[in-house]
Design a protein around this motif. Structure first.
Motif, PDB file in Angstrom:
ATOM      1  N   LEU A  77       0.962  -1.301  -0.089  1.00  0.00           N
ATOM      2  CA  LEU A  77       0.013   0.207   0.171  1.00  0.00           C
ATOM      3  C   LEU A  77       0.990   1.216  -0.045  1.00  0.00           C
ATOM      4  O   LEU A  77       0.663   2.201  -0.768  1.00  0.00           O
ATOM      5  N   VAL A  78       1.879   1.325   0.846  1.00  0.00           N
ATOM      6  CA  VAL A  78       2.688   2.498   0.744  1.00  0.00           C
ATOM      7  C   VAL A  78       3.511   2.646  -0.493  1.00  0.00           C
ATOM      8  O   VAL A  78       3.766   3.704  -0.881  1.00  0.00           O
ATOM      9  N   THR A  79       3.890   1.735  -0.963  1.00  0.00           N
ATOM     10  CA  THR A  79       4.638   1.597  -2.314  1.00  0.00           C
ATOM     11  C   THR A  79       3.692   2.253  -3.480  1.00  0.00           C
ATOM     12  O   THR A  79       4.179   3.102  -4.066  1.00  0.00           O
ATOM     13  N   ALA A  80       2.232   1.889  -3.466  1.00  0.00           N
ATOM     14  CA  ALA A  80       1.543   2.458  -4.411  1.00  0.00           C
ATOM     15  C   ALA A  80       1.283   3.785  -4.014  1.00  0.00           C
ATOM     16  O   ALA A  80       1.084   4.581  -5.079  1.00  0.00           O
ATOM     17  N   VAL A  90      12.238   4.299  -7.604  1.00  0.00           N
ATOM     18  CA  VAL A  90      13.104   4.065  -6.445  1.00  0.00           C
ATOM     19  C   VAL A  90      12.483   4.780  -5.217  1.00  0.00           C
ATOM     20  O   VAL A  90      12.652   3.871  -4.265  1.00  0.00           O
ATOM     21  N   LEU A  91      11.977   5.784  -5.057  1.00  0.00           N
ATOM     22  CA  LEU A  91      11.494   6.133  -3.699  1.00  0.00           C
ATOM     23  C   LEU A  91      10.234   5.388  -3.158  1.00  0.00           C
ATOM     24  O   LEU A  91      10.254   5.086  -2.189  1.00  0.00           O
ATOM     25  N   GLY A  96       8.150   1.552   0.413  1.00  0.00           N
ATOM     26  CA  GLY A  96       7.427   0.246   0.788  1.00  0.00           C
ATOM     27  C   GLY A  96       8.376  -0.706   1.365  1.00  0.00           C
ATOM     28  O   GLY A  96       7.819  -1.373   2.344  1.00  0.00           O
ATOM     29  N   THR A  97       9.429  -0.904   1.005  1.00  0.00           N
ATOM     30  CA  THR A  97      10.448  -2.004   1.659  1.00  0.00           C
ATOM     31  C   THR A  97      10.655  -1.664   3.077  1.00  0.00           C
ATOM     32  O   THR A  97      10.677  -2.295   4.076  1.00  0.00           O
TER      33      THR A  97
END
Length: 109
Positions: A77-80, A90-91, A96-97
């Motif tokens: 969810l954070v990655t998206a 990259v950010l 997300g990681t």
């Protein structure tokens, strides 16, 4: 132990196949320049790669564990959201990681 000529033949065959597979797209570039199929591939390939990565990432999640997959799903969810917000791959992957690792190792450990 195999004969040296047998090994050289194997290495030569592998090198020839590798070279041919890498050279074929450049040889066909002119013939496929105006291909509608390749135009469609250019549009759909990034989405397809992301769907495969998503399926791979979610396939290893154990939803029956104590964390119920919350760190992994929060990381996705954070990655998206970061990618939607900043349009920076990259950010978004780093964010997300980081969220997934912090939740998995500090919150749900």
């Amino acid at each position: 132990m195999p004969d040296v000529s047998y090994l050289l033949l194997g290495v030569t065959a592998a090198a020839a196949v590798t070279f041919a597979l890498r050279a074929i797209p450049f040889a066909l570039k002119g013939a496929l320049k105006d291909s509608a199929f390749l135009a469609d591939i250019r549009v759909w390939m990034p989405l397809g790669a992301l769907l495969i990565l998503f399926a791979y990432a979610v396939s290893g999640v154990d939803f029956s564990s104590s964390s119920h997959g919350v760190p992994e799903l929060a990381g996705i969810l954070v990655t998206a959201l970061v990618h939607w917000w900043r349009k920076n791959a990259v950010l978004s992957m780093l964010a997300g990681t980081a969220v997934c690792l912090v939740l998995a190792n500090l919150v749900f450990s």
